[in-house]
Design an enzyme around this catalytic site. Structure first.
Site, mmCIF file in Angstrom:
data_model
loop_
_atom_site.group_PDB
_atom_site.id
_atom_site.type_symbol
_atom_site.label_atom_id
_atom_site.label_comp_id
_atom_site.label_asym_id
_atom_site.label_seq_id
_atom_site.Cartn_x
_atom_site.Cartn_y
_atom_site.Cartn_z
ATOM 1 N N CYS A 39 -0.872 3.876 -6.112
ATOM 2 C CA CYS A 39 -1.790 3.250 -5.148
ATOM 3 C C CYS A 39 -1.962 1.837 -5.662
ATOM 4 O O CYS A 39 -2.222 1.645 -6.871
ATOM 5 C CB CYS A 39 -3.131 3.976 -5.114
ATOM 6 S SG CYS A 39 -4.432 3.056 -4.247
ATOM 7 N N CYS A 67 0.866 -1.179 0.000
ATOM 8 C CA CYS A 67 0.000 0.000 0.000
ATOM 9 C C CYS A 67 0.905 1.233 0.000
ATOM 10 O O CYS A 67 1.756 1.371 0.896
ATOM 11 C CB CYS A 67 -0.863 -0.028 1.260
ATOM 12 S SG CYS A 67 -1.829 1.463 1.514
HETATM 13 N N1 DGL Z 1 -4.051 0.668 -1.670
HETATM 14 C C1 DGL Z 1 -3.798 1.887 -0.974
HETATM 15 C C2 DGL Z 1 -2.537 2.554 -1.559
HETATM 16 O O1 DGL Z 1 -1.729 1.911 -2.191
HETATM 17 C C3 DGL Z 1 -4.844 2.954 -0.873
HETATM 18 C C4 DGL Z 1 -6.282 2.715 -0.717
HETATM 19 C C5 DGL Z 1 -6.904 3.508 0.422
HETATM 20 O O2 DGL Z 1 -7.120 4.724 0.306
HETATM 21 O O3 DGL Z 1 -7.140 2.867 1.430
HETATM 22 O O4 DGL Z 1 -2.307 3.730 -1.350
#
Ligand code: DGL
Length: 262
Positions: A191, A77
């Protein structure tokens, strides 16, 4: 004959986005044991203040380390990595691999010398990202685009309840800049949710661009860190996915997760 226990790799994301990292790591190291933590009780991370995020991520990761004693943790993430990676490394002794915006490779490959970084509101506003731009943009123009919606759209896509092209276009349109003789040719998917929508971006983008997914580079880093570990060639236990909300995924999402090996 003694059997070596494969290393346990723990992955964390706020939802299903980290699966885009999981699939690359698993393809590179099919014999490892995998635990995937989807902190859906904290979704979305991208709109939360820094101090709230750090406290939550340290708690969730700490509980997961205590429960599963992983050999390596992948913070799959960008938001969690840019905000909390330093704190995690200072708190726990297990090695961490983070996911941070791929600004250096994007600027290196951009022929037009203009890229966009598409991430959550948190990721594009954090000093960590700004420092990467100062250090690695090397004269390349960098447009930062934060979205409050795209991660939820990616969650919907995987659950087979896709949103409209117009909704996705509204989120990605600011990435496409044509100014000063430079037209964006590379978009950093900053993301981990966003690569779940790449085929849709390609269909609706104002002009063709390269959509840069950092997952293969993360998988290479994991392979490198575990290079001295003995590992079977195939999985000895199936990967496990844990939702912090405790929910059981509805049937269409469960089918998609099955496609990832869960
Ligand atoms: N998957 C998360 C990232 O890579 C973001 C998603 C969220 O806002 O929770 O930033």
């Amino acid at each position: 004959m003694s059997e070596t226990k494969p290393p346990t790799i723990l992955l964390l994301d706020s939802g299903v986005g980290g699966l885009t990292v999981f699939r690359e790591v698993k393809a590179a190291l099919p014999g490892a044991d995998y635990i995937y933590i989807a902190d859906d009780a904290g979704f979305p991370y991208g709109d939360k203040p820094e101090d709230v995020l750090i406290a939550r991520i340290v708690d969730v990761v700490g509980a997961a380390i205590a429960a599963h004693t992983p050999d390596l943790v992948v913070i799959a993430c960008n938001t969690a990595s840019t905000v909390a990676l330093a704190r995690l490394r200072g708190t726990f002794s297990v090695p961490f691999v983070g996911t941070v915006p791929a600004i250096k490779p994007a600027c290196a490959q951009s022929k037009a010398r203009r890229i966009a970084v598409l991430g959550t509101k948190a990721t594009v506003s954090l000093e960590y990202t700004h420092a990467l731009i100062r250090e690695f943009s090397a004269g390349c123009a960098v447009d930062l685009v934060g979205s409050s919606h795209l991660a939820a759209y990616a969650e919907a896509e995987l659950a087979d309840t896709p949103v409209t092209d117009d909704a996705i276009l509204a989120a990605i349109a600011p990435c496409f800049v044509d100014a000063g003789g430079r037209r964006t040719d590379t978009v950093v998917l900053a993301c981990t949710h966003y690569p779940l929508l790449t085929s849709r971006y390609r269909k609706i983008a104002p002009w063709p661009a390269d959509w840069l997914d950092p997952a293969p580079a993360i998988a290479r880093r994991v392979v490198d860190l575990l290079r001295n570990r003995d590992m079977p060639e195939t999985a000895t236990t199936p990967p496990r996915m844990i939702f912090t909300s405790g929910r059981t995924p509805p049937p269409r999402l469960a089918a998609a997760l099955h496609g990832f090996g869960f």
